[in-house]
Scaffold this active site. Structure first.
Site, PDB file in Angstrom:
ATOM      1  N   TRP A  20      41.036  32.250  27.975  1.00 35.17           N
ATOM      2  CA  TRP A  20      42.247  31.619  28.534  1.00 35.17           C
ATOM      3  C   TRP A  20      41.844  30.474  29.440  1.00 35.17           C
ATOM      4  CZ3 TRP A  20      47.592  31.927  29.577  1.00 35.17           C
ATOM      5  CH2 TRP A  20      48.001  31.438  30.817  1.00 35.17           C
ATOM      6  N   ASP A  23      44.873  25.353  34.840  1.00 37.06           N
ATOM      7  CA  ASP A  23      44.660  24.098  35.584  1.00 37.06           C
ATOM      8  C   ASP A  23      43.335  23.356  35.380  1.00 37.06           C
ATOM      9  OD1 ASP A  23      46.633  25.630  36.704  1.00 37.06           O
ATOM     10  OD2 ASP A  23      45.738  25.727  38.677  1.00 37.06           O
ATOM     11  N   PHE A  82      39.631  30.157  42.234  1.00 37.50           N
ATOM     12  CA  PHE A  82      40.855  29.458  41.874  1.00 37.50           C
ATOM     13  C   PHE A  82      40.645  27.940  41.931  1.00 37.50           C
ATOM     14  CE2 PHE A  82      44.390  32.857  42.805  1.00 37.50           C
ATOM     15  CZ  PHE A  82      43.841  33.665  41.833  1.00 37.50           C
ATOM     16  N   SER A  83      41.749  27.221  41.742  1.00 34.30           N
ATOM     17  CA  SER A  83      41.665  25.767  41.550  1.00 34.30           C
ATOM     18  C   SER A  83      41.136  25.019  42.766  1.00 34.30           C
ATOM     19  CB  SER A  83      43.042  25.228  41.169  1.00 34.30           C
ATOM     20  OG  SER A  83      43.328  25.641  39.864  1.00 34.30           O
ATOM     21  N   ARG A 146      45.931  27.533  48.936  1.00 36.94           N
ATOM     22  CA  ARG A 146      44.987  27.290  47.847  1.00 36.94           C
ATOM     23  C   ARG A 146      44.967  25.840  47.338  1.00 36.94           C
ATOM     24  NH1 ARG A 146      49.064  30.724  45.921  1.00 36.94           N
ATOM     25  NH2 ARG A 146      50.386  29.898  44.268  1.00 36.94           N
ATOM     26  N   ASP A 147      44.055  25.615  46.386  1.00 36.08           N
ATOM     27  CA  ASP A 147      43.983  24.405  45.558  1.00 36.08           C
ATOM     28  C   ASP A 147      43.656  23.135  46.347  1.00 36.08           C
ATOM     29  OD1 ASP A 147      44.860  26.323  43.780  1.00 36.08           O
ATOM     30  OD2 ASP A 147      46.914  25.588  43.687  1.00 36.08           O
ATOM     31  N   TRP A 278      53.314  28.717  32.682  1.00 35.97           N
ATOM     32  CA  TRP A 278      53.262  30.130  33.049  1.00 35.97           C
ATOM     33  C   TRP A 278      54.421  30.887  32.402  1.00 35.97           C
ATOM     34  CZ3 TRP A 278      48.910  31.775  34.819  1.00 35.97           C
ATOM     35  CH2 TRP A 278      48.105  30.948  35.605  1.00 35.97           C
TER      36      TRP A 278
HETATM   37  C1  FRU Z   1      48.369  26.956  39.267  1.00 38.39           C
HETATM   38  C2  FRU Z   1      47.620  28.112  39.870  1.00 38.39           C
HETATM   39  C3  FRU Z   1      46.902  27.685  41.139  1.00 38.39           C
HETATM   40  C4  FRU Z   1      45.776  28.668  41.251  1.00 38.39           C
HETATM   41  C5  FRU Z   1      45.389  28.838  39.810  1.00 38.39           C
HETATM   42  C6  FRU Z   1      44.798  30.162  39.472  1.00 38.39           C
HETATM   43  O1  FRU Z   1      48.573  27.013  37.915  1.00 38.39           O
HETATM   44  O2  FRU Z   1      48.491  29.180  40.119  1.00 38.39           O
HETATM   45  O3  FRU Z   1      47.731  27.602  42.268  1.00 38.39           O
HETATM   46  O4  FRU Z   1      44.713  28.203  42.026  1.00 38.39           O
HETATM   47  O5  FRU Z   1      46.554  28.600  39.051  1.00 38.39           O
HETATM   48  O6  FRU Z   1      44.252  30.110  38.199  1.00 38.39           O
END
Ligand code: FRU
Length: 451
Positions: A20, A23, A82-83, A146-147, A278
């Protein structure tokens, strides 16, 4: 994960290996190559165990798959990497990403920002947590933080992260650092909640004052922002001392079903996004993969608006003046239609018998219909357009209409007069007819194949 023997994949769009992807992460130019990382679960075709997959290219058209760059399991990132983003500095490539720890779930989850470094741009060494819950002001939730998107401005580094105000909604926060290792809070970009539930994956381009923001559960705006998550662009001015962002103009990034979390290269006006959404089923799971990136898109500001055009390596094979109707065969490639004085238009793509995807001009707007595209895609969205498998895009009022359609296995990306509409489709594998019917003063059709 059970390996699939059937390896069918898009021809020129980035996908991971088996598994899978979501991002795009860490878009950066390093040692003469474009690097794209992405969220990757090698163990199954649904979200989980977030790793950073990796691909690189010298021309943004042909991609080499590289070893996984980050795997979860260490300090701060026990349950996911994560991202995040990347920056080249001091001869090294640095990744600033979100470490995820599940704990007991819900409020006990933790999201912190971690750093990793690499000398060769392929093998990474983790440096641990650099923005922890202690650096996050108390009014923001440490389980929705995050991110980070990092950039350099003057002699400092800055990053913007997604966050959530406790008892409120999504925010974008800015932090600064002089060495990428110790960070301090600067400010809240908008100083108010976003329109949806939570922000995600911000991307800021310092030179152009362009900010991308992804958002969970946006309120629909007419027939736009219908997807369960959406992405907006903003042009404006960011004050690096206060972190306040003043918006001059804003818009939706893409009108289609499948576009999220765009990221750009800091020193190149090029962006790409996750071409999926999603909460939907993924018919490609039977081929061992789920998720892909859009084609890289050149981005520019025209009359204060974001304009995108696809970057694909193509060679012209058909050029034709179309009077009324025209048929061609194209499964993967680029179709370019220029019409003057366009009155009516209907394009059936990836057609075979009664299966096709339709783009048509209806009541002054473009309507994209994937209700007969092939294998059904069902999502969380319950509005009438989503249930009917329809997305709409405004038609600009101009004498000349320019349509570019990028077709690859499982996707259609449409660019019309500076607006974009991207969607996955799962037609019969040999469906390749394209039927164009048009009423215009003049219409030229060009088809190119991907090289
Ligand atoms: C966005 C997200 C981010 C997170 C990542 C996890 O699509 O939800 O906020 O870091 O995917 O895979």
């Amino acid at each position: 994960m059970k390996k699939s023997n059937n390896k069918l994949r898009p021809v020129f769009h980035i996908t991971g290996g088996d598994g899978w992807i979501n991002d795009p992460n860490g878009l950066v130019v390093f040692n003469g190559r474009y690097h794209v990382f992405f969220q990757y679960n090698p163990y199954g075709t649904s979200f989980g165990a977030a790793h950073w997959g990796h691909a690189a290219s010298v021309d943004l058209k042909h991609w080499e798959s590289l070893p996984v760059a980050l795997a979860p399991g260490d300090d701060g990132d026990a349950d996911g990497c994560f991202s995040g983003s990347a920056i080249a500095h001091g001869g090294k490539l640095w990744l600033l990403y979100t470490g995820f720890t599940r704990n007991e779930g819900g409020d006990t989850e933790r999201q912190v920002q971690c750093l990793a470094e690499s000398v060769d741009g392929v093998n990474f060494k983790k440096c641990g947590v650099v923005i922890g819950s202690e650096q996050l002001p108390q009014e923001y939730a440490p389980n929705d933080f995050r991110d980070p998107k990092v950039w350099r401005h003057g002699d400092k580094f800055y990053c913007v992260t997604a966050a959530r105000k406790i008892g409120g909604g999504g925010r974008l926060l800015m932090f600064s650092s002089s060495d990428l290792t110790s960070w301090e809070f600067v400010g809240d970009l908008f100083g108010k909640d976003c329109r949806g539930k939570m922000t995600e994956c911000p991307d800021y381009r310092d030179g152009d004052g362009l900010l991308f923001m992804s958002e969970i559960a946006p309120p629909p705006d007419g027939n736009t922002h219908l997807n369960s998550s959406t992405t907006r662009w903003f042009y404006g001015a960011l004050d690096h001392t206060t972190g306040v962002f003043r918006v001059a103009d804003e818009g939706i990034c893409d009108y289609g079903f499948d576009f999220y979390a765009p990221q750009s290269f800091a020193d190149r006006p090029v962006m790409l996004a996750w071409m999926n959404m999603w909460g939907r089923n993924n018919p490609s799971s039977k081929y061992g993969f789920a998720g892909m990136m859009t084609v890289p898109r050149r981005i520019e500001k025209v009359d204060g608006k974001l304009v995108q055009s696809p970057i694909v390596g193509s060679r012209e094979v058909v050029r034709k003046i179309v009077d009324d109707t025209f048929k061609d065969n194209v499964k993967t490639g680029v179709v370019d239609i220029t019409a003057t004085g366009l009155k009516e238009c209907e394009i059936l793509m990836r057609k075979k018998g009664g299966a096709y995807t339709k783009l048509s001009l209806v009541g002054g707007e473009w309507v994209f219909d994937r209700s007969r595209s092939g294998e059904p895609i069902v999502g969380d969205e319950k509005d009438p357009d989503s249930l009917a498998n329809i997305r709409r895009m405004p038609k600009l009022d101009r004498d000349k209409t320019h349509i570019i359609i990028v077709l690859d296995e499982f996707s259609i990306e449409i660019f019309i007069d500076w607006n974009a509409l991207s969607s996955t489709v799962y037609p019969p594998l040999d469906a390749d007819e394209l039927c164009l019917s048009v009423k215009a003063d003049a219409c030229e059709y060009i088809r190119s194949e991907i090289v």
